[in-house]
Each structure stands twice: as structure tokens, then as C-alpha cells.
Design a protein around this motif. Sequence first.
Motif, PDB file in Angstrom:
ATOM      1  N   ILE A  17       0.557  -2.212  10.545  1.00 44.88           N
ATOM      2  CA  ILE A  17       0.174  -3.604  10.310  1.00 44.88           C
ATOM      3  C   ILE A  17      -1.291  -3.805  10.670  1.00 44.88           C
ATOM      4  O   ILE A  17      -2.056  -4.436   9.927  1.00 44.88           O
ATOM      5  CB  ILE A  17       1.063  -4.548  11.130  1.00 44.88           C
ATOM      6  CG1 ILE A  17       2.519  -4.451  10.673  1.00 44.88           C
ATOM      7  CG2 ILE A  17       0.574  -5.993  11.001  1.00 44.88           C
ATOM      8  CD1 ILE A  17       3.495  -5.181  11.574  1.00 44.88           C
ATOM      9  N   ALA A  20      -3.575  -2.069   8.003  1.00 47.07           N
ATOM     10  CA  ALA A  20      -3.478  -2.656   6.661  1.00 47.07           C
ATOM     11  C   ALA A  20      -4.090  -4.049   6.597  1.00 47.07           C
ATOM     12  O   ALA A  20      -4.597  -4.458   5.546  1.00 47.07           O
ATOM     13  CB  ALA A  20      -2.017  -2.709   6.216  1.00 47.07           C
ATOM     14  N   THR A  21      -4.047  -4.787   7.712  1.00 42.59           N
ATOM     15  CA  THR A  21      -4.520  -6.176   7.697  1.00 42.59           C
ATOM     16  C   THR A  21      -5.866  -6.341   8.382  1.00 42.59           C
ATOM     17  O   THR A  21      -6.322  -7.470   8.581  1.00 42.59           O
ATOM     18  CB  THR A  21      -3.491  -7.101   8.378  1.00 42.59           C
ATOM     19  OG1 THR A  21      -3.323  -6.709   9.755  1.00 42.59           O
ATOM     20  CG2 THR A  21      -2.145  -7.020   7.669  1.00 42.59           C
ATOM     21  N   THR A  45       6.553  -3.822   6.525  1.00 38.24           N
ATOM     22  CA  THR A  45       6.193  -4.233   5.167  1.00 38.24           C
ATOM     23  C   THR A  45       6.217  -5.741   5.024  1.00 38.24           C
ATOM     24  O   THR A  45       5.317  -6.353   4.437  1.00 38.24           O
ATOM     25  CB  THR A  45       7.159  -3.600   4.148  1.00 38.24           C
ATOM     26  OG1 THR A  45       6.997  -2.180   4.171  1.00 38.24           O
ATOM     27  CG2 THR A  45       6.881  -4.103   2.739  1.00 38.24           C
ATOM     28  N   ILE A  48       3.091  -7.200   6.702  1.00 34.22           N
ATOM     29  CA  ILE A  48       1.866  -6.911   5.934  1.00 34.22           C
ATOM     30  C   ILE A  48       1.786  -7.803   4.703  1.00 34.22           C
ATOM     31  O   ILE A  48       0.749  -8.394   4.404  1.00 34.22           O
ATOM     32  CB  ILE A  48       1.829  -5.424   5.528  1.00 34.22           C
ATOM     33  CG1 ILE A  48       1.623  -4.541   6.763  1.00 34.22           C
ATOM     34  CG2 ILE A  48       0.701  -5.166   4.518  1.00 34.22           C
ATOM     35  CD1 ILE A  48       1.804  -3.059   6.508  1.00 34.22           C
ATOM     36  N   LYS A  49       2.895  -7.936   3.980  1.00 40.18           N
ATOM     37  CA  LYS A  49       2.894  -8.769   2.772  1.00 40.18           C
ATOM     38  C   LYS A  49       2.700 -10.242   3.123  1.00 40.18           C
ATOM     39  O   LYS A  49       2.034 -10.981   2.383  1.00 40.18           O
ATOM     40  CB  LYS A  49       4.199  -8.559   2.002  1.00 40.18           C
ATOM     41  CG  LYS A  49       4.233  -7.241   1.234  1.00 40.18           C
ATOM     42  CD  LYS A  49       5.518  -7.080   0.445  1.00 40.18           C
ATOM     43  CE  LYS A  49       5.468  -5.860  -0.459  1.00 40.18           C
ATOM     44  NZ  LYS A  49       4.598  -6.050  -1.636  1.00 40.18           N
ATOM     45  N   ARG A  51       0.952 -11.417   5.562  1.00 45.80           N
ATOM     46  CA  ARG A  51      -0.450 -11.639   5.942  1.00 45.80           C
ATOM     47  C   ARG A  51      -1.392 -11.510   4.748  1.00 45.80           C
ATOM     48  O   ARG A  51      -2.350 -12.276   4.628  1.00 45.80           O
ATOM     49  CB  ARG A  51      -0.871 -10.635   7.015  1.00 45.80           C
ATOM     50  CG  ARG A  51      -0.233 -10.853   8.375  1.00 45.80           C
ATOM     51  CD  ARG A  51      -1.021 -10.113   9.421  1.00 45.80           C
ATOM     52  NE  ARG A  51      -0.401 -10.175  10.736  1.00 45.80           N
ATOM     53  CZ  ARG A  51      -1.020  -9.796  11.833  1.00 45.80           C
ATOM     54  NH1 ARG A  51      -2.258  -9.314  11.771  1.00 45.80           N
ATOM     55  NH2 ARG A  51      -0.417  -9.860  13.010  1.00 45.80           N
ATOM     56  N   LEU A  52      -1.142 -10.550   3.888  1.00 49.27           N
ATOM     57  CA  LEU A  52      -2.091 -10.254   2.816  1.00 49.27           C
ATOM     58  C   LEU A  52      -1.796 -11.011   1.527  1.00 49.27           C
ATOM     59  O   LEU A  52      -2.688 -11.192   0.697  1.00 49.27           O
ATOM     60  CB  LEU A  52      -2.116  -8.746   2.541  1.00 49.27           C
ATOM     61  CG  LEU A  52      -2.598  -7.859   3.682  1.00 49.27           C
ATOM     62  CD1 LEU A  52      -2.609  -6.395   3.243  1.00 49.27           C
ATOM     63  CD2 LEU A  52      -3.981  -8.274   4.168  1.00 49.27           C
ATOM     64  N   GLU A  54      -1.144 -11.935  -2.117  1.00 49.38           N
ATOM     65  CA  GLU A  54      -1.412 -11.256  -3.387  1.00 49.38           C
ATOM     66  C   GLU A  54      -2.400 -10.108  -3.235  1.00 49.38           C
ATOM     67  O   GLU A  54      -2.490  -9.256  -4.120  1.00 49.38           O
ATOM     68  CB  GLU A  54      -1.936 -12.261  -4.413  1.00 49.38           C
ATOM     69  CG  GLU A  54      -0.913 -13.313  -4.814  1.00 49.38           C
ATOM     70  CD  GLU A  54      -1.447 -14.262  -5.876  1.00 49.38           C
ATOM     71  OE1 GLU A  54      -2.628 -14.099  -6.276  1.00 49.38           O
ATOM     72  OE2 GLU A  54      -0.702 -15.151  -6.308  1.00 49.38           O
ATOM     73  N   CYS A  56      -2.162  -7.783  -1.129  1.00 50.74           N
ATOM     74  CA  CYS A  56      -1.471  -6.623  -0.554  1.00 50.74           C
ATOM     75  C   CYS A  56      -1.395  -5.481  -1.569  1.00 50.74           C
ATOM     76  O   CYS A  56      -1.014  -5.686  -2.715  1.00 50.74           O
ATOM     77  CB  CYS A  56      -0.059  -7.018  -0.132  1.00 50.74           C
ATOM     78  SG  CYS A  56       0.837  -5.706   0.732  1.00 50.74           S
ATOM     79  N   ILE A  59       3.283  -1.035  -1.706  1.00 49.74           N
ATOM     80  CA  ILE A  59       3.870  -0.367  -0.540  1.00 49.74           C
ATOM     81  C   ILE A  59       5.108   0.391  -1.007  1.00 49.74           C
ATOM     82  O   ILE A  59       6.055  -0.201  -1.528  1.00 49.74           O
ATOM     83  CB  ILE A  59       4.235  -1.366   0.568  1.00 49.74           C
ATOM     84  CG1 ILE A  59       2.999  -2.182   0.977  1.00 49.74           C
ATOM     85  CG2 ILE A  59       4.808  -0.626   1.771  1.00 49.74           C
ATOM     86  CD1 ILE A  59       3.275  -3.197   2.085  1.00 49.74           C
ATOM     87  N   ASP A  80       7.687  -1.968  -2.924  1.00 45.68           N
ATOM     88  CA  ASP A  80       7.395  -1.927  -4.355  1.00 45.68           C
ATOM     89  C   ASP A  80       8.017  -0.737  -5.068  1.00 45.68           C
ATOM     90  O   ASP A  80       8.220  -0.773  -6.277  1.00 45.68           O
ATOM     91  CB  ASP A  80       5.877  -1.905  -4.569  1.00 45.68           C
ATOM     92  CG  ASP A  80       5.230  -3.183  -4.059  1.00 45.68           C
ATOM     93  OD1 ASP A  80       5.438  -4.233  -4.676  1.00 45.68           O
ATOM     94  OD2 ASP A  80       4.534  -3.125  -3.029  1.00 45.68           O
TER      95      ASP A  80
END
Length: 243
Positions: A17, A20-21, A45, A48-49, A51-52, A54, A56, A59, A80
Motif C-alpha cells: 500500500i 503503490a500510493t 488491493t 490501494i484502489k 486511495r488511487l 481511477e 490505480c 492489480i 483485475d
Amino acid sequence: DKLGCEVEIASDGYEAIARATALGADYQLILMDIQMPGLDGIAATSEIKARLGEACPPIVAMTAYSMPDDATRFVQAGLDDYLAKPVKHQQLSDMLARWLPLPPPNPTATTTITATPAPVTLDTEVLTQLRQLGGHEFTADLYSDFELEAGELLAQAATCMAAANWEGLHPLMHQLKGTSATLGLVALAGQALRMEQLLKNASIAALPIEFKLLQHYFAQFKAAYPSVVAAAESQPATADSVS
């Protein structure tokens, strides 16, 4: 590596996390191990999604599970795609081709996936300023005292978390944010600020993961600062940052 990719590895879900962020992070693909210590890949996951949004990157779940419905289950959980272990070279190549903006390179290609380091642990520009203000011993004592103070704050915070005492948790995060920022502890101060904002907005559900991240950044600080402060003693005063 053989496919020409630049790869970074996170040791657990919390570090995943964090990387990625991180501000300026530009990963093109995340391969997410489902079974990890502390925080599993599905929970990592989700955070992360959240926070980010679109922004992101894709994954892809990686797991030794091999049941027929695993792919559907992981996609329903927010991942994904799905890649079974042991991973075969051609399967990985096909996965990269499916999700990356360019076809996967061959072993001699020079295309790379640019990755960004984890958040800065200790801003050495601040360290330099403190040395200029009071000398090396003064600076070393500041960080040593902070380790003890922050450790006590986090112990109190853990008690508040366990008791769902959000009113008691808020001033602890505010104090930790301020002192961390003063000493140049970028990741720790930023995470304390995030928790303070969540508390103000009554976003309670996110607090357990965020608190684990706060503890992760504090552990990083404790591991990093003795060598960084010691190295600064023999170096001229320069502005830089370390991770």
C-alpha cells in the motif's frame, strides 16, 4: 527481469500500500500475492484502489490456489486478473501483454516499467538544519527521544484503537503528526495526518489498516534513523532525502 521489466518487491501488504500510493508513484502493473503476513492481498488491493481510484494500475492476483472458481472470486473481490503459481514464463508474458500499454518486450528489449520508491522515511535536509542548529549530539538526542516518545504515543493509540476510543485517538495523532513533521519524518507525519483526517470525517472503517500502516512507518523510522544520523556526522551539510 528477463522480459525487460523493472521490478520492485514489497515485503507485505502494508508496504505494498505504501509503495503503490506514494506521491509520484507510477507503477504500470501490480502483481499481488493473496497470502501475505499481516494483511492479505485482497485487503491490500481494496485499500490501494480506494486511495488511487481511477489512477490505480491493474492489480493481478498471484496465488497457489488452483480451484476453477478462483479467478471469478478474485475479480469479484476487486482484483483485475489472476495468475496461478508456479508462474510460467509464457503465462506472465501473456499477462503483461494483456494489461500493459505496450506489448511485453522480448528478453533483449530495453523497455522498462518505471517504479517509484516508497515514501521518504527521513528528510535529510531537515537533519542538516538540525545539525546546523545544535550540532550532531543534539540532533542524535532529538531522534532518540522521539523514538521513545512516539513509541509511547503509539502504545496509547493501540489502546484507543482496541477500545474504539476515537475521541482519545485524535489528539495522539495530532501530536504525532506535528512532531514527526518537525523532525522531517515524511512518511510517518503523512500517515498520522491521514488518520487525523479520517477521525475528523468519522471514517472509522478505514482506521485499522491505516493504523497498521502508521506502525509500519514507525518501524521503518526506527530501523533507518541510527545509521542515517551517524552517517551525517562525517558528511558536509547537504540537502537530500533517503528512503
